[in-house]
Design a protein around this motif. Sequence first.
Motif, PDB file in Angstrom:
ATOM      1  N   ASN A  68     -12.577 112.661 -46.616  1.00 21.64           N
ATOM      2  CA  ASN A  68     -11.332 113.415 -46.496  1.00 21.64           C
ATOM      3  C   ASN A  68     -10.917 113.527 -45.035  1.00 21.64           C
ATOM      4  N   ILE A  69     -11.883 113.821 -44.177  1.00 25.98           N
ATOM      5  CA  ILE A  69     -11.588 113.966 -42.750  1.00 25.98           C
ATOM      6  C   ILE A  69     -11.183 112.628 -42.139  1.00 25.98           C
ATOM      7  N   ALA A  70     -11.793 111.556 -42.622  1.00 23.85           N
ATOM      8  CA  ALA A  70     -11.541 110.222 -42.052  1.00 23.85           C
ATOM      9  C   ALA A  70     -10.246 109.592 -42.542  1.00 23.85           C
ATOM     10  N   PHE A  71      -9.648 110.135 -43.599  1.00 19.50           N
ATOM     11  CA  PHE A  71      -8.526 109.465 -44.256  1.00 19.50           C
ATOM     12  C   PHE A  71      -7.378 109.144 -43.289  1.00 19.50           C
ATOM     13  N   GLY A  80      -5.490 103.022 -38.491  1.00 15.80           N
ATOM     14  CA  GLY A  80      -6.157 101.790 -38.077  1.00 15.80           C
ATOM     15  C   GLY A  80      -7.185 101.973 -36.978  1.00 15.80           C
ATOM     16  N   MET A  81      -7.748 103.155 -36.851  1.00 22.52           N
ATOM     17  CA  MET A  81      -8.772 103.390 -35.842  1.00 22.52           C
ATOM     18  C   MET A  81     -10.029 102.586 -36.182  1.00 22.52           C
ATOM     19  N   ASP A  92     -15.298 104.312 -34.101  1.00 26.34           N
ATOM     20  CA  ASP A  92     -14.594 105.467 -33.539  1.00 26.34           C
ATOM     21  C   ASP A  92     -14.338 106.530 -34.609  1.00 26.34           C
ATOM     22  N   ILE A  93     -14.031 106.066 -35.832  1.00 33.09           N
ATOM     23  CA  ILE A  93     -13.822 107.001 -36.943  1.00 33.09           C
ATOM     24  C   ILE A  93     -15.094 107.787 -37.207  1.00 33.09           C
ATOM     25  N   LYS A 103      -6.848 113.868 -35.956  1.00 31.00           N
ATOM     26  CA  LYS A 103      -5.941 112.917 -35.311  1.00 31.00           C
ATOM     27  C   LYS A 103      -5.458 113.397 -33.944  1.00 31.00           C
ATOM     28  N   ARG A 104      -5.987 114.539 -33.514  1.00 34.41           N
ATOM     29  CA  ARG A 104      -5.646 115.119 -32.218  1.00 34.41           C
ATOM     30  C   ARG A 104      -4.125 115.268 -32.039  1.00 34.41           C
TER      31      ARG A 104
END
Length: 379
Positions: A114-117, A123-124, A128-129, A169-170
């Motif tokens: 969920n956090i990585a979605f 396209g990170m 890094d993800i 996503k800062r």
Amino acid sequence: MASLGSIRRDFAPWNDPNAKPYIRFENVTKRFGDFTAVNDLSLSIFEREFFALLGASGCGKSTLLRMLAGFEEPTSGRILLDGQDLRGIPPYRRPVNMMFQSYALFPHMSVEKNIAFGLKQEGMPKADIEKRVAEMLKLVKLEPFAKRKPHQLSGGQRQRVALARSVAKRPKVLLLDEPLGALDKKLREETQFELMDLQQNLGLTFLVVTHDQEEAMTMADRIAILDKGEVMQVATPTEVYEAPTSRFVANFVGNVNMFEGKVAASDATTARITGASGAQIVIDNAGEAAAGADVAFAIRPEKIKVSSKRPAEAVNALEGEVYDIAYLGDMTVYHVKLDDGQVVRASMLNAARIMDDPLTWNDRAWISFRPDAGIVLAR
């Protein structure tokens, strides 16, 4: 040096005439058909500020948030972020992220997915993800729950997952729409302080929409109180509570007693207000209200003392009868019906287990307060 309440922290760019607002609503109006949700509203929010939009349902606060996010366009006026006019920029290209009350988590995905979605959508790179997700899990203290699905979490844990996904996503600005509404009272209180710490650690600008006064007072550096699409007052929590600029704000934030009357006399040091019944209240000053002006003297319940006898040193003392009592553990709330018919609310801290001057229903009682305990309101 005397001040209004305690100082929150050494951060007040709004007091610096050279500071530039980070978010600026300029004469913004939003209409839905014949209904005006936001009416010619101007508002400045500064970078790294925790700002709250506070108001009842239908006051326009969520509409403001949605316009900043790009889900709605203003009918007229401009919204600027870091000097850039946002008109025409779609939501996915704006450096803001929004966290909803429902959290909107994907039920089939684990916490970490969920956090990585959003990061995957951008396209990170995978490495890094993984690093960013690990940072977010640590930040919201959910590392042991990374593999769990949302239904295996408590309400507070789901709220933190949604928060981690929102800040992963800062974004330059995080928008929070009633973020704690789904939590129970105790968890909501705990999470308020977690949000404040998180905002400080990330150094982001937070804009929260809430109808919960306590929530706004706890978390925000400043609060904008809205009514019918207009800003009634923008100030720090202390200023909003201790120095409201109108009857509406005084009534909306916390509990307050209003003594309506006329300014009978006023000079550099004191003023007197005479009520309809002839009772007089001595105050430190009447502000800009001239003699003869119709005003309200607003005083908070905790500033009023209740006793069975008139305090000898009291400048302001009014007699009545105990109408209602509510024992709340940390304090006792008295409703005293004055001899002129007005009911006054007074709250007294239960600092000792045994009371020296106990009062009960129907007892005769005196309320008293200092000349500097309240504020005069002319509107």
